[in-house]
Motif scaffolding. Sequence first.
Motif, PDB file in Angstrom:
ATOM      1  N   LYS A 385      92.511  67.513  35.547  1.00  0.00           N
ATOM      2  CA  LYS A 385      92.132  67.934  34.203  1.00  0.00           C
ATOM      3  C   LYS A 385      90.946  67.105  33.713  1.00  0.00           C
ATOM      4  O   LYS A 385      90.016  67.635  33.132  1.00  0.00           O
ATOM      5  N   TYR A 386      91.008  65.786  33.988  1.00  0.00           N
ATOM      6  CA  TYR A 386      89.866  64.948  33.616  1.00  0.00           C
ATOM      7  C   TYR A 386      88.598  65.512  34.235  1.00  0.00           C
ATOM      8  O   TYR A 386      87.577  65.679  33.568  1.00  0.00           O
ATOM      9  N   ALA A 387      88.728  65.801  35.535  1.00  0.00           N
ATOM     10  CA  ALA A 387      87.543  66.275  36.249  1.00  0.00           C
ATOM     11  C   ALA A 387      87.045  67.571  35.634  1.00  0.00           C
ATOM     12  O   ALA A 387      85.840  67.739  35.395  1.00  0.00           O
ATOM     13  N   SER A 388      87.974  68.472  35.353  1.00  0.00           N
ATOM     14  CA  SER A 388      87.517  69.767  34.849  1.00  0.00           C
ATOM     15  C   SER A 388      86.927  69.630  33.450  1.00  0.00           C
ATOM     16  O   SER A 388      85.938  70.299  33.121  1.00  0.00           O
ATOM     17  N   ILE A 389      87.509  68.731  32.659  1.00  0.00           N
ATOM     18  CA  ILE A 389      86.949  68.553  31.322  1.00  0.00           C
ATOM     19  C   ILE A 389      85.544  67.956  31.405  1.00  0.00           C
ATOM     20  O   ILE A 389      84.612  68.396  30.737  1.00  0.00           O
ATOM     21  N   THR A 390      85.421  66.943  32.278  1.00  0.00           N
ATOM     22  CA  THR A 390      84.099  66.340  32.441  1.00  0.00           C
ATOM     23  C   THR A 390      83.091  67.384  32.869  1.00  0.00           C
ATOM     24  O   THR A 390      81.984  67.464  32.323  1.00  0.00           O
TER      25      THR A 390
ATOM     26  N   VAL B 128      85.850  61.304  23.764  1.00  0.00           N
ATOM     27  CA  VAL B 128      85.229  61.840  24.969  1.00  0.00           C
ATOM     28  C   VAL B 128      85.591  60.975  26.161  1.00  0.00           C
ATOM     29  O   VAL B 128      85.919  61.480  27.237  1.00  0.00           O
ATOM     30  N   ASN B 129      85.568  59.664  25.962  1.00  0.00           N
ATOM     31  CA  ASN B 129      85.896  58.784  27.077  1.00  0.00           C
ATOM     32  C   ASN B 129      87.334  58.981  27.527  1.00  0.00           C
ATOM     33  O   ASN B 129      87.632  58.902  28.707  1.00  0.00           O
ATOM     34  N   CYS B 130      88.222  59.222  26.574  1.00  0.00           N
ATOM     35  CA  CYS B 130      89.605  59.499  26.944  1.00  0.00           C
ATOM     36  C   CYS B 130      89.691  60.772  27.769  1.00  0.00           C
ATOM     37  O   CYS B 130      90.428  60.841  28.744  1.00  0.00           O
ATOM     38  N   LEU B 131      88.927  61.765  27.358  1.00  0.00           N
ATOM     39  CA  LEU B 131      89.033  63.069  28.012  1.00  0.00           C
ATOM     40  C   LEU B 131      88.399  63.083  29.382  1.00  0.00           C
ATOM     41  O   LEU B 131      88.765  63.887  30.232  1.00  0.00           O
ATOM     42  N   THR B 132      87.427  62.203  29.584  1.00  0.00           N
ATOM     43  CA  THR B 132      86.759  62.257  30.876  1.00  0.00           C
ATOM     44  C   THR B 132      87.350  61.273  31.872  1.00  0.00           C
ATOM     45  O   THR B 132      86.854  61.161  32.982  1.00  0.00           O
ATOM     46  N   GLY B 133      88.396  60.587  31.479  1.00  0.00           N
ATOM     47  CA  GLY B 133      89.084  59.751  32.443  1.00  0.00           C
ATOM     48  C   GLY B 133      88.543  58.347  32.510  1.00  0.00           C
ATOM     49  O   GLY B 133      87.515  58.025  31.924  1.00  0.00           O
ATOM     50  N   ARG B 139      82.418  59.352  33.897  1.00  0.00           N
ATOM     51  CA  ARG B 139      81.914  59.123  32.541  1.00  0.00           C
ATOM     52  C   ARG B 139      80.599  59.863  32.294  1.00  0.00           C
ATOM     53  O   ARG B 139      79.825  60.103  33.209  1.00  0.00           O
ATOM     54  N   LEU B 140      80.371  60.172  31.056  1.00  0.00           N
ATOM     55  CA  LEU B 140      79.091  60.794  30.714  1.00  0.00           C
ATOM     56  C   LEU B 140      78.057  59.694  30.511  1.00  0.00           C
ATOM     57  O   LEU B 140      78.386  58.571  30.116  1.00  0.00           O
TER      58      LEU B 140
END
Lengths: 905, 187
Positions: A385-390, B128-133, B139-140
């Motif tokens: 999910k992290y990957a897909s969100i990123t 955003v950081n939470c969502l991207t792991g 990270r963006l």
Amino acid sequence: MPSQKKNDIAIRMEDVGIEIDGELDSGSEDEARRRDRNRKAKASPRAGGRNGKPATSEDEEEEEDQDEAPRKRARKKKASAQDSEEEEEEDDRSVKRKGTKAAGRKKKAVEEESEESEEEERGKKKKGRKVTNKKQKDEQNKEKKGDAKGKGGKDKGNVKDKKNKNGKYSRECQAFVEKFEGALGKGKGRKLYAYKVMMAKKMIKFNRDFDNFKTACIPWERKIKEVESHFGSSVASYFIFLRWMYGLNLVLFAFMFGLVVLPEVMMGLPYGSIARKTVPRAEQERAMDISVLLDFGGYCKYSILFYGFYNDERTIGVLQFRLPLSYLLVGVGIFGYSLMVVIRTMARNSDEGGDGGDDGQFTFAFKMFTSWDYLIGNPETADNKYASITTSFKESIVDEQENQKDENIHLRRFLRVLANFLILCSLGGSGFLIYFVVKRSQEFANLDQDELSWFEKNEVEFVMSLLGLVCPPLFETIAELEEYHPRIALKWQLGRIFALFLGNLYTFLFALFDEVNAKLEKEKSIRNATIWGLNEYYSNYSSYHNTTDIPPPDIHPADVIRGPCWETAVGIEFVKLTVSDIQVTYMTILIGDFLRAMIVRFLNYCWCWDLEAGFPSYGEFDISGNVLGLIFNQGMIWMGAFYAPGLVGLNVLRLLTSMYYQSWAVMSCNVPHERVFKASKSNNFYMGLLLLVLFLSLLPVVYTIMTLPPSFDCGPFSGREQMYNVVMETIENDLPAFIGNIFTYATNPGLILPAVLLMVLAIYYLNATSKNYQNANLELKKKMQMARDEEKNRRNNKENTNQVMQDLEDLLPNRSLLPPAAEEENPPPDKVREKGSKSPKVAKRPGAAANGKGVNLQNDVSLAAPNPKAAVTHPPGPRGLSGNARGPPPGPVRGRGRGTPPPRH
Amino acid sequence: MGTTASQLGKDLLSEYQELTFLTKQEILLAHKRFSELLSKEDRNLTSVPMEKVLSLPELKSNPFRKRICHVFSTSDMKDGSLTFEDFLDLLSAFSDSATLEIKSHYAFRIFDFDDDGTLDGGDLEKLVNCLTGETEDSRLTPEEMRQLISNILEESDIDKDGTVNLSEFQHVISRSPDFVSSFKIVL
């Protein structure tokens, strides 16, 4: 708080019987906070006061109410001095907030009541002062408005309204007293009230128990929840769809079994009594062989499962059950019922969908705020999910950046055309392959069964399943060329697989109809031969015995010459197809998922690369493929059910097993796929596909019912010219004559044409009205948008106005357009000046900015800019005020944050 | 508080049913799970420390788990420990039948990392950081982050004050077709 006490309290609560939310009597900071949250969370009565404590306090207050009702009323009227004013102001604010929380009239009254009791407490000097303090602190916590507002300012803002408010309060109090008079009073009214309350309580409890019961009755709820919690809602949507399908099939099965199969078994002739219910002599030797039975030959073919077994007697048994009529009506009724259910579900889904009108408006915000699926409880899923969100973040950023420049559009167009061409080729190829195979299988069917290999016998099913297995990945590979956005690509993919399945199914059907026509020819010759033979027999018999009283020829039912019975043949084809579909699906799961998972898991210990992360890894649960498979399987059931009544029962079994089997497989050996698409959106898409399949499977069945002549020696319609003649017969023989007349008139083209015309007109009219509604909706949306923009501008312009205005607005949101001059009290001179200079300031903002006043400068500039996006990096205002916009009016932040405006001369 | 006894009283149960969105079965299950979190020696404690709550598989892989605990905790120490009632509260807010308004309210509080009542740039960045792991490669870049946040603010910041407040947030959320179905935690 010990549970003992709580229980007591609960009991007492029953006695008093008002489930309302109140204020706390004992106030630690902790509890105050909790109460605060309570109040916010109270959008529905059930949510209110979620734990025991508020109930407790409320309970006690209630008691006090009873004790001191007269006193309270007296006090209310007095409307005591300074501090009560202050408190009322607090009350007002909280009540208002409450109102916005849609708590409804009763809640308001309740709130009111709690306030009263609080007042009362104060009167009793119990903990009153403390509670009020607590409450104020509470307010501050919640609103985070801090002290900048100042007590004085607040009071000033309110002085004007005080009288109004008092009036309003006494009105509300009165209403409350009327409502709860029984509880407050004594004697008869009280009893009646207590009874009413008790009944209400009982009703609530009953409803709750009923709800519990209903939840407990939903099958596989736990199982689906479990899958949901591991794999997110999209995978669960497949299982919910499966469950829905199971329910539908259960109803269809009930129809079929109750109205067709059961009567024939109970009241019809037994096996072996007539030719159609007996295995022919030639086949009897091998009728019990397992290989024959697996092909649905032998005893299977001449069993209740298939069309041919049913007798054409008009009525059977003591009940005079009209089996042929029932057969036809059930066959058609299955379609009617399914159609109704599917359309109703679709309508409900689209109702729930809400306004999907502004999809594009919040793409980023949706991704940000709603993309996490809180049900995910599996670390691997979470990683995916992290990957897909990123990816989706990055994609949408790139989309945004590339919106303007779209280079090399020609190459992309060419690639897309090429991809579509390739896919069309493969679709055509698969169609041809199936047609070829079906043709060949007909040739094989004419050969001796013993010479054929297993493969040759099952070629059609094998090839169809193989195509279903190979083509979707092939399409996916080709679709890479197109570089569509994943969601669009998914739609295309689904559409293509759908086309493939549909093409295959229809090719299969056409080949089948060829076969049926051949069988019809053959049947005609056999029929003529039979009739000729019978005539021979009769003439021989009469000439030999010299009598006209001829007994029917004494032939054992197994030896009777019989036609090919094309209906049973079609039924067998469908059943075979379904069974092979089940086999392929289950084998795919067993090999593709289970075996793969085993290998990946256990060979990983002794392999040269990481199998789990690297190449094979674990299988993904293919939602779209599975759903499409389910839909097509259902299409087959719909088509085949008329020719093989047992097929519905088979399908029920299949769905039942696959529920357990697939949920096990998912839980044990799958990882959810990376590209998650949301369930709620595609739900109606699936339903639409299902509807399409339903319609397409309706066509061949109706075609056969209306045009093809039924076999002369098998099935419930034998001996009739057309299947629907059964209906005519019933109308003519069993119903009174006038109904027959009505029917004749109704089927007259002169009546049907106007009816069709009327329907077309109705459709046109409804369409037009719905368009109008849509337009009106759009208009309203536009208006809302405009109003919002206006509000926004107004707020922005007012950034620099004084606090009084702000406070007024907070308190009177609906009168916020009040001109500043309407204020009667005398604000401090500097504020007056500020107010007076308001409108000119809006006009010559740049000038004000040019004056250059420290903080003000930046503020003004950012306001004057057409796109105030720069505000992102804007640091919090000098006095910060730690976030102010928790309350109802979305915040004029900086305006208030600055506190006193800069001096201006 | 007596609620950690092995069996919930009938009255208590019905009270909880009345006060939450949960059904009887769910409350009993919640109670069982909650009791399991309390080990033998601290049976007499009323609240479970955050670390233990976070070990629940339902919360373990949630990037907002700490925020969730903090939001629902009523403890004075702000350590995110949950009493049983807090726990029920959590489950109720995340249950099927909770309304959009409740869900969006709690979502807002979860996303509001610094507890200041608005989602400002810092909150959004953390979000955003939470969502991207956690991993670095997902990270963006700062540039992307800036663009993303400005886009989000452009969409949802109606009053253009540079932050998203509760009503703006709820306005956005109420348009979302999937929020209610995905903002769920099931034991």
